[in-house]
Design an enzyme around this catalytic site. Structure first.
Site, short mmCIF file in Angstrom:
data_model
loop_
_atom_site.label_atom_id
_atom_site.label_comp_id
_atom_site.label_asym_id
_atom_site.label_seq_id
_atom_site.Cartn_x
_atom_site.Cartn_y
_atom_site.Cartn_z
N ARG A 109 0.81 -1.23 0.00
CA ARG A 109 0.00 0.00 0.00
C ARG A 109 0.84 1.28 0.00
O ARG A 109 0.34 2.35 0.31
CB ARG A 109 -0.98 0.02 1.17
CG ARG A 109 -2.03 -1.09 1.11
CD ARG A 109 -3.21 -0.76 2.00
NE ARG A 109 -4.23 -1.82 1.90
CZ ARG A 109 -4.33 -2.85 2.72
NH1 ARG A 109 -3.47 -2.97 3.72
NH2 ARG A 109 -5.28 -3.74 2.57
N GLU A 173 9.54 18.26 -24.53
CA GLU A 173 8.70 18.63 -23.38
C GLU A 173 9.06 20.03 -22.88
O GLU A 173 8.18 20.78 -22.43
CB GLU A 173 8.86 17.61 -22.25
CG GLU A 173 8.26 16.23 -22.55
CD GLU A 173 6.74 16.20 -22.44
OE1 GLU A 173 6.13 17.23 -22.09
OE2 GLU A 173 6.16 15.14 -22.73
N GLU A 223 -5.17 17.12 -11.95
CA GLU A 223 -5.53 17.35 -13.35
C GLU A 223 -7.02 17.51 -13.56
O GLU A 223 -7.62 16.91 -14.45
CB GLU A 223 -4.98 16.21 -14.23
CG GLU A 223 -4.83 16.61 -15.69
CD GLU A 223 -4.07 15.59 -16.52
OE1 GLU A 223 -4.58 15.23 -17.57
OE2 GLU A 223 -2.97 15.17 -16.11
N ASN A 231 -0.78 18.93 -21.25
CA ASN A 231 -1.10 17.92 -22.26
C ASN A 231 -0.99 18.45 -23.69
O ASN A 231 -1.29 17.74 -24.64
CB ASN A 231 -2.52 17.38 -22.03
CG ASN A 231 -2.60 16.53 -20.78
OD1 ASN A 231 -1.72 15.72 -20.51
ND2 ASN A 231 -3.64 16.73 -19.99
N HIS A 234 -0.03 16.20 -26.61
CA HIS A 234 -0.07 14.82 -26.15
C HIS A 234 -1.27 14.02 -26.66
O HIS A 234 -1.20 12.79 -26.72
CB HIS A 234 -0.03 14.78 -24.62
CG HIS A 234 1.33 15.02 -24.05
ND1 HIS A 234 2.00 16.21 -24.23
CD2 HIS A 234 2.16 14.23 -23.32
CE1 HIS A 234 3.18 16.14 -23.63
NE2 HIS A 234 3.30 14.96 -23.07
N HIS A 238 0.42 10.97 -28.11
CA HIS A 238 0.26 9.61 -27.58
C HIS A 238 -0.28 8.66 -28.63
O HIS A 238 0.08 7.47 -28.66
CB HIS A 238 -0.65 9.62 -26.35
CG HIS A 238 0.05 9.99 -25.08
ND1 HIS A 238 -0.60 10.48 -23.98
CD2 HIS A 238 1.36 9.92 -24.71
CE1 HIS A 238 0.26 10.70 -23.00
NE2 HIS A 238 1.47 10.37 -23.44
N HIS A 253 9.28 9.12 -26.68
CA HIS A 253 8.10 9.89 -26.29
C HIS A 253 8.16 11.34 -26.77
O HIS A 253 7.19 11.87 -27.32
CB HIS A 253 7.95 9.86 -24.76
CG HIS A 253 6.88 10.74 -24.23
ND1 HIS A 253 5.54 10.45 -24.38
CD2 HIS A 253 6.94 11.93 -23.56
CE1 HIS A 253 4.82 11.41 -23.82
NE2 HIS A 253 5.64 12.32 -23.32
#
Length: 353
Positions: A109, A173, A223, A231, A234, A238, A253
């Site tokens: 956890r 980026e 977000e 984004n 993206h 993506h 990426h």
């Protein structure tokens, strides 16, 4: 979500001692991949604070950012006696920090973790902001949680180990951060010489880039609103990345994001009035440094299907982040299938696809 500490290092060992000292632990683990084991581990392995750390090594690159690798990390932690009071350091690029952060956040956890990003992409994007996860079912970052590192230590010395492709990937980026911030920062990014890198100057640009992201994440950690600015590029990017992976020609990426920026700035010009001259300048920079992903109109439907799986979508509507000017952000902008196909037409025509 707790705010993570981001440290632009001037003495990595001293900064790491301080970061570990804030995380009392019974055992220390370091996650790295085969590349960072060979090129980056030698930079830190003699640090006294790491002398009792146990290494967990995984396969490199995005093809290993999957459930099988995640299960391997969980098993290694369990077999080696990790408890919920253990600490993990992720030493590597975005794949390592994403997967390692997710592994740490879910093992028993959740155990604490520290990121030491070793690629430009990880420094300005993956390791900062608390997003963790893996690819699943052919989709990028489909499974994951928001869970920030205790500390992120950024040292530009690691950038000297990168080849040009990985440097350019991270720089895409940074270019995105420039587009969502100020004209001055956007311009200095376009004018930076990527072919003859001044690493001291690059570290200063990295610090600016990280601050832009941190400021946005602090306003909107989960977000729900303005974080969607990050984004830009993206939604299409993506889709390009997933398409390239499916086509057995994977791309980094940042390259996919750069190509996505071409499409989404064009759509910004049409829908929100982004200036044509700034579209042209950005496109020219991307064209010069990133090459092109080739596809034809018969593959538009497949790219559209990938976009339909984007996590920013609501009720089946494909959402974009658009700009009306550098730094003037419009989130939750939708596009029809015809508009998306028009973006892809523009990409192929302008990039010489």
């Amino acid at each position: 979500m707790n705010k993570q500490e981001v440290i632009i290092c001037h003495d990595l060992e001293e900064n790491l001692v301080g970061a570990i000292g804030k995380c009392p632990h019974d055992k220390l683990f370091i996650l790295l991949d085969e590349h960072t084991r060979d090129y980056c581990w030698p930079v830190v392995q003699k640090f006294d604070v790491l002398k009792e750390a146990e290494l967990i090594c995984i396969g490199p690159e995005d093809v290993h950012k999957n459930l099988e690798t995640l299960a391997f990390v969980w098993k290694e932690l369990g077999d080696r006696g990790a408890t919920r009071h253990s600490l993990m350091i992720n030493l590597g690029g975005g794949m390592v920090t994403d997967l390692g952060g997710f592994a740490a956040s879910t093992f028993k956890r959740g155990i604490k973790y520290i990121n030491i990003p070793t690629t430009l992409l990880a420094m300005v994007d993956a390791s900062v902001g608390g997003k963790t996860g893996i690819n699943f079912n052919g989709l990028k970052n489909e499974i994951g949680v928001f869970s920030p590192a205790q500390s992120v230590l950024i040292d530009s010395e690691f950038l000297k180990t990168l080849d040009a492709h990985n440097l350019f990937s991270g720089y895409a980026e940074m270019l995105k951060h420039g587009l969502i911030s100020t004209c001055e920062h956007w311009a200095e990014l376009l004018n930076f010489d990527l072919n003859k890198v001044d690493y001291k100057a690059l570290q200063a640009l990295v610090a600016k880039s990280v601050q832009i992201k941190e400021d946005i994440v602090e306003q909107d950690p989960f977000e729900k609103g303005i974080r969607k600015a990050l984004n830009l590029g993206h939604t299409v990017g993506h889709a390009f990345e997933s398409f390239a992976l499916e086509s057995k020609r994977p791309v980094l990426h940042g390259y996919a994001v750069a190509w996505g920026i071409v499409c989404e700035l064009y759509f910004s010009h049409l829908k929100t009035g982004f200036p044509k001259d700034k579209l042209r300048q950005t496109l020219q920079f991307i064209k010069e440094h990133y090459g092109v992903l080739s596809f034809d109109c018969k593959q538009y439907d497949r790219l559209y299907e990938f976009m339909k799986h984007d996590k920013k979508n609501t009720a089946g509507v494909i959402n974009f982040t658009l700009l009306s000017e550098v730094g003037e952000i419009h989130i939750n902008q939708s596009a029809t299938k015809e508009e998306i196909f028009d973006m892809l037409d523009f990409y192929r025509e302008s990039m010489g696809c």
